[in-house]
Write a protein that holds these residues in place. Sequence first.
Motif, PDB file in Angstrom:
ATOM      1  N   VAL A  48      17.129   7.118  -1.013  1.00 38.77           N
ATOM      2  CA  VAL A  48      16.390   7.577  -2.033  1.00 38.77           C
ATOM      3  C   VAL A  48      17.292   8.926  -2.623  1.00 38.77           C
ATOM      4  O   VAL A  48      17.801   9.218  -3.797  1.00 38.77           O
ATOM      5  CB  VAL A  48      14.983   8.225  -1.983  1.00 38.77           C
ATOM      6  CG1 VAL A  48      14.304   8.787  -3.204  1.00 38.77           C
ATOM      7  CG2 VAL A  48      14.303   6.739  -1.665  1.00 38.77           C
ATOM      8  N   ALA A  49      17.525  10.018  -1.658  1.00 33.79           N
ATOM      9  CA  ALA A  49      18.584  11.137  -2.088  1.00 33.79           C
ATOM     10  C   ALA A  49      19.755  10.662  -2.539  1.00 33.79           C
ATOM     11  O   ALA A  49      20.178  11.400  -3.682  1.00 33.79           O
ATOM     12  CB  ALA A  49      18.546  12.061  -0.845  1.00 33.79           C
ATOM     13  N   MET A  50      20.457   9.834  -2.286  1.00 30.86           N
ATOM     14  CA  MET A  50      21.821   9.422  -2.611  1.00 30.86           C
ATOM     15  C   MET A  50      21.652   9.246  -4.114  1.00 30.86           C
ATOM     16  O   MET A  50      22.628   9.451  -4.836  1.00 30.86           O
ATOM     17  CB  MET A  50      22.422   8.603  -1.737  1.00 30.86           C
ATOM     18  CG  MET A  50      22.818   9.016  -0.478  1.00 30.86           C
ATOM     19  SD  MET A  50      23.945  10.328  -0.510  1.00 30.86           S
ATOM     20  CE  MET A  50      25.501   9.334  -1.015  1.00 30.86           C
ATOM     21  N   ASN A  51      20.633   8.344  -4.352  1.00 23.74           N
ATOM     22  CA  ASN A  51      20.477   7.915  -5.707  1.00 23.74           C
ATOM     23  C   ASN A  51      19.841   9.098  -6.735  1.00 23.74           C
ATOM     24  O   ASN A  51      20.402   9.475  -7.637  1.00 23.74           O
ATOM     25  CB  ASN A  51      19.659   6.649  -5.873  1.00 23.74           C
ATOM     26  CG  ASN A  51      20.363   5.663  -5.540  1.00 23.74           C
ATOM     27  OD1 ASN A  51      20.940   4.879  -6.309  1.00 23.74           O
ATOM     28  ND2 ASN A  51      20.175   5.069  -4.020  1.00 23.74           N
ATOM     29  N   SER A  56       0.632  -1.107   0.058  1.00 24.35           N
ATOM     30  CA  SER A  56       0.082  -0.030   0.050  1.00 24.35           C
ATOM     31  C   SER A  56       0.885   1.280   0.031  1.00 24.35           C
ATOM     32  O   SER A  56       0.424   2.171  -0.596  1.00 24.35           O
ATOM     33  CB  SER A  56      -0.912  -0.072   1.243  1.00 24.35           C
ATOM     34  OG  SER A  56      -0.286   0.373   2.433  1.00 24.35           O
ATOM     35  N   LEU A  57       1.878   0.924   0.686  1.00 25.93           N
ATOM     36  CA  LEU A  57       2.837   2.174   0.570  1.00 25.93           C
ATOM     37  C   LEU A  57       3.622   2.399  -0.634  1.00 25.93           C
ATOM     38  O   LEU A  57       3.612   3.403  -1.190  1.00 25.93           O
ATOM     39  CB  LEU A  57       4.101   1.774   1.703  1.00 25.93           C
ATOM     40  CG  LEU A  57       5.291   2.847   2.030  1.00 25.93           C
ATOM     41  CD1 LEU A  57       5.639   2.303   3.399  1.00 25.93           C
ATOM     42  CD2 LEU A  57       6.352   2.328   1.235  1.00 25.93           C
ATOM     43  N   MET A  58       3.843   1.384  -1.347  1.00 23.34           N
ATOM     44  CA  MET A  58       4.211   1.571  -2.735  1.00 23.34           C
ATOM     45  C   MET A  58       3.177   2.271  -3.891  1.00 23.34           C
ATOM     46  O   MET A  58       3.620   3.231  -4.382  1.00 23.34           O
ATOM     47  CB  MET A  58       4.681   0.189  -3.129  1.00 23.34           C
ATOM     48  CG  MET A  58       5.879  -0.424  -2.848  1.00 23.34           C
ATOM     49  SD  MET A  58       6.282  -1.931  -3.306  1.00 23.34           S
ATOM     50  CE  MET A  58       6.657  -1.718  -5.174  1.00 23.34           C
ATOM     51  N   ARG A  59       1.971   1.814  -3.490  1.00 22.43           N
ATOM     52  CA  ARG A  59       0.819   2.220  -4.493  1.00 22.43           C
ATOM     53  C   ARG A  59       0.916   3.750  -4.354  1.00 22.43           C
ATOM     54  O   ARG A  59       0.505   4.548  -5.200  1.00 22.43           O
ATOM     55  CB  ARG A  59      -0.349   1.444  -4.133  1.00 22.43           C
ATOM     56  CG  ARG A  59      -0.458   0.360  -4.913  1.00 22.43           C
ATOM     57  CD  ARG A  59      -1.990  -0.001  -4.969  1.00 22.43           C
ATOM     58  NE  ARG A  59      -2.520  -0.387  -3.720  1.00 22.43           N
ATOM     59  CZ  ARG A  59      -2.126  -1.684  -3.109  1.00 22.43           C
ATOM     60  NH1 ARG A  59      -1.896  -2.499  -3.750  1.00 22.43           N
ATOM     61  NH2 ARG A  59      -2.738  -2.064  -1.871  1.00 22.43           N
ATOM     62  N   ARG A  60       1.127   4.162  -3.173  1.00 20.58           N
ATOM     63  CA  ARG A  60       0.910   5.824  -2.821  1.00 20.58           C
ATOM     64  C   ARG A  60       1.903   6.645  -3.696  1.00 20.58           C
ATOM     65  O   ARG A  60       1.670   7.652  -4.200  1.00 20.58           O
ATOM     66  CB  ARG A  60       1.201   5.995  -1.512  1.00 20.58           C
ATOM     67  CG  ARG A  60      -0.218   6.507  -0.829  1.00 20.58           C
ATOM     68  CD  ARG A  60      -0.037   6.598   0.606  1.00 20.58           C
ATOM     69  NE  ARG A  60       0.077   5.365   1.515  1.00 20.58           N
ATOM     70  CZ  ARG A  60       0.321   5.216   2.622  1.00 20.58           C
ATOM     71  NH1 ARG A  60       1.180   6.031   3.130  1.00 20.58           N
ATOM     72  NH2 ARG A  60       0.356   3.957   3.272  1.00 20.58           N
ATOM     73  N   THR A  61       2.947   6.070  -4.281  1.00 25.70           N
ATOM     74  CA  THR A  61       4.135   6.534  -5.129  1.00 25.70           C
ATOM     75  C   THR A  61       3.842   6.545  -6.650  1.00 25.70           C
ATOM     76  O   THR A  61       4.275   6.981  -7.382  1.00 25.70           O
ATOM     77  CB  THR A  61       5.270   5.901  -4.681  1.00 25.70           C
ATOM     78  OG1 THR A  61       5.554   4.548  -5.333  1.00 25.70           O
ATOM     79  CG2 THR A  61       5.653   5.908  -3.328  1.00 25.70           C
ATOM     80  N   HIS A  62       2.888   5.690  -6.848  1.00 26.81           N
ATOM     81  CA  HIS A  62       2.674   5.163  -8.066  1.00 26.81           C
ATOM     82  C   HIS A  62       1.752   6.209  -9.096  1.00 26.81           C
ATOM     83  O   HIS A  62       0.594   6.514  -8.471  1.00 26.81           O
ATOM     84  CB  HIS A  62       1.952   3.760  -8.177  1.00 26.81           C
ATOM     85  CG  HIS A  62       2.787   2.608  -8.231  1.00 26.81           C
ATOM     86  ND1 HIS A  62       2.680   1.231  -8.121  1.00 26.81           N
ATOM     87  CD2 HIS A  62       4.291   2.714  -7.665  1.00 26.81           C
ATOM     88  CE1 HIS A  62       3.618   0.669  -7.410  1.00 26.81           C
ATOM     89  NE2 HIS A  62       4.705   1.406  -7.457  1.00 26.81           N
ATOM     90  N   CYS A  95      10.373   9.115  -2.377  1.00 28.13           N
ATOM     91  CA  CYS A  95      10.059   8.676  -3.871  1.00 28.13           C
ATOM     92  C   CYS A  95       8.770   9.550  -4.244  1.00 28.13           C
ATOM     93  O   CYS A  95       8.924  10.371  -5.343  1.00 28.13           O
ATOM     94  CB  CYS A  95       9.391   7.192  -4.035  1.00 28.13           C
ATOM     95  SG  CYS A  95      10.980   6.249  -3.947  1.00 28.13           S
ATOM     96  N   SER A  96       7.852   9.856  -3.354  1.00 28.33           N
ATOM     97  CA  SER A  96       6.929  10.877  -3.747  1.00 28.33           C
ATOM     98  C   SER A  96       7.511  12.316  -3.806  1.00 28.33           C
ATOM     99  O   SER A  96       7.310  13.003  -4.907  1.00 28.33           O
ATOM    100  CB  SER A  96       5.840  11.026  -2.583  1.00 28.33           C
ATOM    101  OG  SER A  96       5.171   9.491  -2.636  1.00 28.33           O
ATOM    102  N   GLN A  97       8.161  12.569  -2.935  1.00 27.73           N
ATOM    103  CA  GLN A  97       8.888  14.026  -2.966  1.00 27.73           C
ATOM    104  C   GLN A  97       9.616  14.214  -4.205  1.00 27.73           C
ATOM    105  O   GLN A  97       9.932  15.403  -4.409  1.00 27.73           O
ATOM    106  CB  GLN A  97       9.475  14.323  -1.857  1.00 27.73           C
ATOM    107  CG  GLN A  97       8.496  14.755  -0.634  1.00 27.73           C
ATOM    108  CD  GLN A  97       9.364  14.912   0.727  1.00 27.73           C
ATOM    109  OE1 GLN A  97      10.444  15.363   0.676  1.00 27.73           O
ATOM    110  NE2 GLN A  97       8.876  14.555   1.918  1.00 27.73           N
TER     111      GLN A  97
END
Lengths: 379, 379
Positions: free
Chosen positions: B114-117, B47-53, B156-158
Amino acid sequence: MLSAMPPAREAKEKSGTKSRRSGDGLTYASSGVSIEQGDRFVSMIQSLMRRTHGQRVINIPGGFAGMFRLDYNEKLFKRNYRDPVLVACADGVGTKVKLASAAGKFDTIGIDLVAMNVNDLIVQGAEPLFFLDYIAVHSVDPEWLMEIMKGIGEACSQSDAALLGGETAEMPDVYAEGEFDLAGFSVGVVELSRAMDSTRVEAGDVVLGLASDGLHSNGFSLVRAVIDHAGLDLSQRYDELDPQRTLGEVLLTPTRLYARPVVKVQRGYKVKKVVAGMAHITGGGLAGNLSRALHEGVDAVIDQSAWEAAPVFGFLQRHGKIDDEEMGRVFNMGIGYCMIVRPTFASSIREKLEKSGERVSVIGEIVKGSGRVKMKRRG
Amino acid sequence: MLSAMPPAREAKEKSGTKSRRSGDGLTYASSGVSIEQGDRFVSMIQSLMRRTHGQRVINIPGGFAGMFRLDYNEKLFKRNYRDPVLVACADGVGTKVKLASAAGKFDTIGIDLVAMNVNDLIVQGAEPLFFLDYIAVHSVDPEWLMEIMKGIGEACSQSDAALLGGETAEMPDVYAEGEFDLAGFSVGVVELSRAMDSTRVEAGDVVLGLASDGLHSNGFSLVRAVIDHAGLDLSQRYDELDPQRTLGEVLLTPTRLYARPVVKVQRGYKVKKVVAGMAHITGGGLAGNLSRALHEGVDAVIDQSAWEAAPVFGFLQRHGKIDDEEMGRVFNMGIGYCMIVRPTFASSIREKLEKSGERVSVIGEIVKGSGRVKMKRRG
């Protein structure tokens, strides 16, 4: 202009390099030797990477990331792709890393890493584009790290994936001496209308099983427990297993790379969708993974006598007194990849795969059902 | 048809789950609790992933890999991309993981990952598309693992990147209890003609420095050595550092996400190439990373008095008696990201960045030279 220079790879010490005291104050640098080793490692890797690069890789001096030109050959790309879908996955090789350390054999584990990723990628119908690795170690020792990297490079070449980048992290406080971990990441592309889709599977379809090369990269905690339990020796040859190779060599046989033959089959039938579904057999075994290719209206009935598993499975089962069910849940038991194909094309697909060097068996069929895999043994 | 079902994420136990003896034979399964925990973890993550989709992610039930439709909005894509180049990188967060464990604070380390990438990705001019993670742990403990995953999802969202997949590996024999490691992979896209290219940098260009949020994700072995050396306490507040937050909280301040403001600037000047080069300031410091954006005909002259570093840098320097040069090699010293821009656009770009919430300083200029970064202090 973007020029043909060494590509992006970072083997920075990150926050990982050992701090040590120098005089009165703290300095960050590890010993000069280690930094030199790191630099030597990076330059060795760069030539290794370049060997996997086709014309679609754009090399950028000092780049912070790798670059892959999706439609280098614009005409070819446009002919093949109207609605391209990127396919991506991340995977490691589990505790097979521990066995590699124990056996002191590092030339195959990189192949496992690429295979675990690329074999997942092609299940969705994708052709591989590129791969990136993450290697975390206690300290950068070019010799065995290079062995790992060579395996990764080779496997990328054999899968037609460019080794586009990676990260080598030296973290002495997280990894004990001699310990390491590997993670991989791969990206491919598939035309939307040709992407795998479980609803396409129908009663009457045939399940082809592509032989595995032994254990692949699953079940190694159990393998190591068997070794301990039975007092087995990795450096010994066991006649019942393989008179030519040591136990360590047999167990570390790398995961088979299915990308090239599978992609070739799919390219061979551009118009007709002859492959209805596929599965990469990893943790969970044949039933656990093949079920992911089914929808709720069909079952797969598998005849377990249709193929023969390599001696390593029986060897481990006897020495560990492991029951059949457990074996089938943990190990691939001889089948590393499955293709569910239309019955009229089954023998031509099988031929194509065999021409590519695969050992293929008709291992079952699809019937009406409820999304389950039923394992049977004829007779 | 491909349907809107939970996406691919594997939290298989891989070969990692503990083997244990049961009766006379060996079985692979870890305790039922752990498997249940694993399942609960996977469903929470989904569900956490879906929020970024966004609409470009194709969700596939049982999928072996994540799928991202490159030109979901075909017209928009074709307007922006004639020759799309995929940009990809892999990175970890180094031994900042150790500090997170020591402080028992796990809600920010995923943001770092996430930021480092993503901050590396945008240096090449790319807009982020998606991200995948690899988390390796001693054992799956949903509580703190979920904290990490939440950080990843938020970041990811940000960054407008979809969290497309990942792997959670439970490897009790590689990682000690409470230990873990993180690796991340991200993919973006850039139009070939707009990709960063160091030959574009010219004498007269202005170097803008975007403020960092503290240490970001580099230098943590040195940080931990300073803590040991000076007997500092992660759970204590130090007035000279921050009267409101504990030392642990200050040190774990997550790496700033530059993707959204930087991509916005580049979109703002579609026709003119106003940004000549960029750099993400990580290990190696400002000089080490900014030099990667230069060609051999120019130098960057940086005025170190043009910005103020956060108190954390002085705090660590004093307690560790670290010399200035070492500080500048290990830490970002207050500047997390650099943009080399055309002088006539410098103030408008600065304004745009500040509107997006960045703190921006003119920190230097480009002069004729030999590819070096020269650090000066005015006066």
